[in-house]
Motif scaffolding. Sequence first.
Motif, short mmCIF file in Angstrom:
data_model
loop_
_atom_site.label_atom_id
_atom_site.label_comp_id
_atom_site.label_asym_id
_atom_site.label_seq_id
_atom_site.Cartn_x
_atom_site.Cartn_y
_atom_site.Cartn_z
N LYS A 26 35.63 42.44 -14.91
CA LYS A 26 36.54 42.01 -13.50
C LYS A 26 35.86 42.25 -12.05
O LYS A 26 36.53 42.56 -11.30
N LEU A 30 35.35 40.33 -8.96
CA LEU A 30 36.53 40.45 -7.75
C LEU A 30 35.27 40.73 -6.19
O LEU A 30 35.39 40.50 -5.43
N CYS A 31 34.18 41.30 -6.65
CA CYS A 31 33.33 41.34 -5.62
C CYS A 31 32.89 40.25 -5.59
O CYS A 31 32.51 39.02 -3.91
N ARG A 33 34.62 37.18 -5.04
CA ARG A 33 35.44 36.70 -3.62
C ARG A 33 35.13 37.52 -2.98
O ARG A 33 35.86 37.13 -1.99
N TYR A 34 34.82 38.71 -3.06
CA TYR A 34 34.95 39.40 -1.57
C TYR A 34 34.11 39.61 -1.01
O TYR A 34 33.35 39.41 0.19
N LEU A 146 39.89 45.82 -2.26
CA LEU A 146 39.27 45.69 -3.27
C LEU A 146 39.25 46.44 -4.14
O LEU A 146 39.88 45.95 -5.80
N GLN A 149 43.38 45.96 -5.74
CA GLN A 149 43.07 44.58 -6.43
C GLN A 149 41.99 45.06 -7.74
O GLN A 149 42.81 44.67 -8.82
N PHE A 150 41.34 46.14 -7.71
CA PHE A 150 40.52 46.31 -9.04
C PHE A 150 41.54 46.74 -9.89
O PHE A 150 42.06 46.04 -11.63
N SER A 153 43.91 44.51 -11.16
CA SER A 153 43.51 42.90 -12.36
C SER A 153 43.45 43.68 -13.83
O SER A 153 43.05 42.79 -14.72
#
Length: 425
Positions: A26, A30-31, A33-34, A146, A149-150, A153
Amino acid sequence: MSFRIPRGTVDLMSGEVEKWQYIEDKARELCRRYHFSEIRTPIFEQTELFQRGVGETTDVVSKEMYTFLDRGGRSLTLRPEGTAGVVRSFVEKKVYGEPQPTKWYYIGQMYRYERPQAGRQRQFHQFGIEAFGATDPALDAELIDLGWQFYHSVGIRGVKVALNSVGCSTCRPRHREKLVAYLTPHKEALCKDCQTRFDQNPMRILDCKNEGCQQVTHDAPRMVDYLCEECEPHFEAVKENLDLLDVEWFLDTRLVRGLDYYTQTAFEYILEGQGGHAGSLGGGGRYNGLVQEVGGPEMPGVGFGLGLERVMLALDSQEVKLPIAHGVDCYIVSLGDNAKKRSVLLLKELRQSGSTAERDYLDRKMKGQLKAADRAQARFVAILGENELEKNQIVVKEMATGEQTTIQLDKLATYIREISGKDHS
Ligand code: HAM
């Protein structure tokens, strides 16, 4: 002699380790996407890097480091945190000379000699982010988001961001002066650690968890009231951006954090209802002077480190069930020498087509193989006896329903792949 695991460390084994893989995946996703890319730095660094970078008077450096001399007589230290090593790499590889910003992340072990308890180990894991080369407050907000969100998520609820600004070398001396004047008459009432902090870094007294110290500092001068022309609008813009991103944050004027490198933004992810330090899930902030401290040019930085053991604790306490697939798609039960031989290739075909598959290696009888299939939490068993082999067929049984069907032997891999939704072709 019997050997035991070192105090404050754990073995992560099957059943548990899949959860770790899940949350690490996860974080990586995320990383991606960012637009953060991974950096892997050594587990150990020169001791002096942490002394200079993290700060000689911090608890981490003065009390908690695993420091040793190697055979060449060099003093090395197991990294107590990730930022210093990443900054060392940024400087040593002259990444500052490339177009900025640089956006990195890492996941790995850290080491601190602390008294082990729930959410506090001597070897622990952090997921960290470091971004260099931009002072834009939107970047601070982006990475706070971020981290937030983590937690979402992976399914953790109720995480809030405690936010403060700790100013910079321009505005901090003014606050320090006022703070020292305020604290001086109360010095005797402070805990032993804070009496030392009084001389070395009085601002840290503000986030001491000791009740007596908290009483003393209740009405102490707040850093946010002394921010300079640069820090004040920066802080305002961080807050605005966080609102824009819908991050749940609150102002915590006592938040200082335990490492010396922070300037301006400081934050922590707090889990409501989780007692003690386990409720402090992670934290970070800006460190605009650190690159220079480590020998590089003036170059701003901002980042965070999230403790993954604390993520696990939060998941457990909120009884979050992670969507982890246990067990194999297909377990091959073979009876007789020829069937066993054929099952070797069948197993490879199943695996090559993307299914997870297993077989018996211990010459068990039918009953024993079925039990092993059960232990492997197989969704299907494929039973191959001499009779089936002769007819070039195999019996496939769904374990949950007991439903049974006979198919062509060379269709097994395709059949299992399709029925378990693993079409990798
Ligand atoms: P830190 O607050 O020292 O910051 O650690 C970050 C997180 O690591 C803590 O909030 C906690 O979740 C976890 N942690 C720390 N010590 C332990 C331990 N003994 N056992 C289990 N978990 C622990 C830093 O390390 C900074 N490098 C963060 C950062 C990155 N700031 C800017 N960039």
